[in-house]
Design a protein around this motif. Structure first.
Motif, PDB file in Angstrom:
ATOM      1  N   LEU A 231       0.891  -1.272   0.019  1.00  0.00           N
ATOM      2  CA  LEU A 231      -0.065   0.128   0.161  1.00  0.00           C
ATOM      3  C   LEU A 231       0.880   1.346  -0.135  1.00  0.00           C
ATOM      4  O   LEU A 231       0.439   2.385  -0.462  1.00  0.00           O
ATOM      5  N   SER A 232       2.213   1.207   0.592  1.00  0.00           N
ATOM      6  CA  SER A 232       2.661   2.321   0.501  1.00  0.00           C
ATOM      7  C   SER A 232       3.519   2.483  -0.717  1.00  0.00           C
ATOM      8  O   SER A 232       4.478   3.547  -0.812  1.00  0.00           O
ATOM      9  N   GLU A 233       3.405   1.747  -1.691  1.00  0.00           N
ATOM     10  CA  GLU A 233       4.320   1.788  -3.068  1.00  0.00           C
ATOM     11  C   GLU A 233       3.425   2.933  -3.640  1.00  0.00           C
ATOM     12  O   GLU A 233       2.207   3.117  -3.479  1.00  0.00           O
ATOM     13  N   PRO A 234       4.056   3.710  -4.679  1.00  0.00           N
ATOM     14  CA  PRO A 234       3.218   4.925  -5.128  1.00  0.00           C
ATOM     15  C   PRO A 234       1.991   4.428  -5.889  1.00  0.00           C
ATOM     16  O   PRO A 234       1.052   4.950  -5.967  1.00  0.00           O
ATOM     17  N   ALA A 235       2.096   3.091  -6.559  1.00  0.00           N
ATOM     18  CA  ALA A 235       1.047   2.576  -7.147  1.00  0.00           C
ATOM     19  C   ALA A 235       0.145   2.064  -6.513  1.00  0.00           C
ATOM     20  O   ALA A 235      -1.225   1.574  -6.805  1.00  0.00           O
ATOM     21  N   GLY A 236       0.324   1.820  -5.274  1.00  0.00           N
ATOM     22  CA  GLY A 236      -0.430   1.219  -4.219  1.00  0.00           C
ATOM     23  C   GLY A 236      -0.512  -0.384  -4.245  1.00  0.00           C
ATOM     24  O   GLY A 236      -1.031  -1.010  -3.526  1.00  0.00           O
ATOM     25  N   SER A 237       0.303  -0.733  -5.142  1.00  0.00           N
ATOM     26  CA  SER A 237       0.356  -2.385  -5.259  1.00  0.00           C
ATOM     27  C   SER A 237       1.941  -2.686  -5.648  1.00  0.00           C
ATOM     28  O   SER A 237       2.729  -1.900  -6.171  1.00  0.00           O
TER      29      SER A 237
END
Lengths: 270, 297
Positions: A231-237
């Motif tokens: 979730l903390s990836e820029p893309a959310g996945s």
């Protein structure tokens, strides 16, 4: 003139010989062993000791860095190693010499692939060992190993081909090193190796997204980090589908560039 | 030297010699609008050592690299061991050995390992240990390629060139940088290869080397072969007048004569004892060579 009665040596035998040559050339050269193989390990030891903070959910930065440093290790073993190694062999006459022998041309590339594979496996094994022993890294489990395998294979294939292509741009090994090494370093800074990718300015993220390293690191984070950190990836996945697609695209581009640019002799040689 | 530029489409005068190790007719290689090789004809017999001489930029290396299959050509017919080098495959490469001017590159492998790997590319190679013996590197078998001295490196290059048991060996300036003793050792190596039946095409800047080794020499200037002869006959050297010199009345005297024996006999009759500072000289290969390439000696 005597009729040729003896047969050319079998391909498999020449491939084996070239693989042996490439392994000896790499592992006997102190510089290549230190810079390609040990540099990521030194980075892991230093960063693990200095930046051992909690990135949330009880996960240490070292666990996050593990994914990045393995991606950087693959980059070093493939792109940097090939670009510098082949540029050197082109300028010192090794390639010209080989192309004047009956060695099948494919054997040269088979030897290089075996070298990259051996160095990559050695780098990853040492990094995992050091990570587990010194910093208590959590090893992947179950299907994560499968993801690890395909990300490493695709990433290393793409970077090997790119390295072979880049070698043709350089005048010699030294000039290849002078351009590829800083490029790889900058790429590591903006691709989520040394810093968390989500904390890097967006425009840098955009630049990094063009190159394979960002996608290798991201794919490997899905292997080393718990699911909730996606979730903390820029893309959310983890975007594993896109990781595969971009790396595959680089394999195709790299192959095309190799076919178009590979030369068996030095430019200065006419 | 004034040469009329040959039209590229010039017809070969005689067909290629099918029995020759190397046969070339009307070879042309252009760089830009300059003909680096400009209608060159050449035949090298099987078993012979042929030395190609010529100043830098005359087209020597370009010619040799066309024959070795490294470069394409812009005109003419070429057969090397009966095959056009432009389409020579692995089978053809197995019969030729190449010792490049630049050498075979740096290596972490030992001499024996390098030779063993190289031998594996050929269908019927020589024993690597025997080849090391032949080039005098036996005691360096376990030394790494990059730790060798210049002369040892060059001998390793030659070893790599002959381990495949080639019928034809190209040697591009093989002894550049050798000390006199190393050159003599190298020459005896080449002679032993000749005894094994290897045809050799040698390029060199050393005229004594060409004279010592070659059965025939060819002089190339401005992309053309201007003369081919045995070293003793090049440039009419065999028929050139000898120069007899001596000292008489405190002055150095010289006389060019086609009959030096009779002349010296005459001199001997005029002097009571030894003729002071007597010398009889024929033009050296270097003298005629320098004349041919248009520089006065």
């Amino acid at each position: 003139m005597t009729a040729p009665t003896t047969r050319l040596p079998a391909l498999a035998r020449v491939y084996r010989v070239r693989a042996g040559v490439e392994l000896k050339e790499f592992f006997r050269q102190r510089e290549s062993v230190v810079f390609t193989l040990m540099f990521p390990v030194i980075l892991l030891v230093v960063f693990g000791a200095v930046l051992d903070y909690d990135i949330g959910g009880g996960v240490s930065f070292t666990q996050y860095f593990m994914a990045g440093v393995i991606a950087a290790g693959i980059l070093g073993a493939s792109l940097q190693n090939m670009a510098i190694g082949i540029a050197t062999e082109r300028s010192d006459g090794t390639l010209k010499h080989l192309s004047g022998t009956p060695m099948p041309k494919s054997a040269y590339f088979i030897g290089k692939i075996v070298q990259v594979f051996a160095v990559t496996v050695a780098t990853i094994v040492i990094l995992l060992l050091v990570g587990v022993v010194l910093y208590g890294i959590d090893l992947p489990s179950g299907t994560q190993w499968l993801t690890f395998l395909w990300v490493a294979l695709l990433g290393s294939a793409a970077c090997t081909l790119l390295g072979i292509a880049v070698s043709s741009l350089a005048k010699n090994g030294r000039s290849a090193s002078a351009t590829v090494t800083p490029f790889a370093l900058v790429l590591q800074f903006i691709s989520g190796v040394f810093f968390r990718f989500d904390q890097i300015p967006t425009w840098m993220q955009t630049i990094a997204s063009v190159f394979p390293l960002k996608w290798m690191a991201q794919g490997l984070r899905s292997v080393f980090l718990p699911e909730q950190l996606a979730l903390s990836e820029p893309a959310g996945s983890w975007e594993l589908g896109r990781v595969a697609l971009v790396l595959l695209a680089w394999v195709v581009i790299g192959l095309g560039l190799c076919v178009m640019t590979f030369r068996w002799r030095d430019k200065a040689d006419g | 030297m004034s040469t009329t530029p040959a039209p590229v489409a010039e017809q070969p005068t005689t067909p290629l010699d099918p029995d020759a190790a190397i046969s070339v007719r009307g070879l042309v290689k252009r760089y830009g609008d300059r003909n680096a090789v400009d209608g060159l004809d050449l035949d090298i017999r099987r078993g012979e050592i042929f030395a190609l001489l010529g100043p830098n930029g005359a087209g020597k290396t370009t010619t040799v690299e066309v024959l070795e299959g490294y470069r394409s050509r812009d005109g003419g017919d070429v057969a090397v061991l009966g095959v056009d080098p432009a389409s020579g495959g692995r089978r053809w490469r197995a019969d030729i050995g190449i010792v490049l001017q630049s050498g075979a590159g740096d290596s972490q492998l030992t001499c024996l390992e390098l030779l063993t790997a190289q031998a594996a590319y050929y269908p019927d190679p020589r024993d690597p240990a025997e080849v090391l013996e032949l080039v005098g590197l036996t005691e360096k078998a376990r030394a790494r390629g990059r730790s060798l001295s210049g002369g040892q490196r060059r001998r390793l290059d030659v070893a790599l060139g002959i381990v495949g048991k080639p019928a034809l060996l190209f040697l591009d300036e093989p002894t550049t940088g050798f000390d006199p003793e190393a050159r003599r050792q190298f020459w005896s190596l080449i002679r032993s290869l000749r005894e094994l039946g290897t045809t050799m095409l040698l390029t060199t800047h050393y005229l004594d080397e060409a004279e010592e080794l070659a059965d025939r020499v060819g002089v190339i200037t401005a992309g053309r072969l201007v003369e081919v002869a045995v070293p003793a006959e090049l440039g009419g050297r065999g028929q050139a007048p000898a120069v007899v010199s001596w000292t008489e009345d405190g002055a150095r005297r010289t006389e060019a004569t086609p009959t030096p024996t009779a002349f010296v006999a005459g001199l001997a009759a005029r002097f009571p004892g030894e003729v002071p500072d007597l010398a009889v000289a024929r033009p050296t290969l270097e003298d005629v060579y320098l004349q041919m390439i248009g520089q006065s000696a």
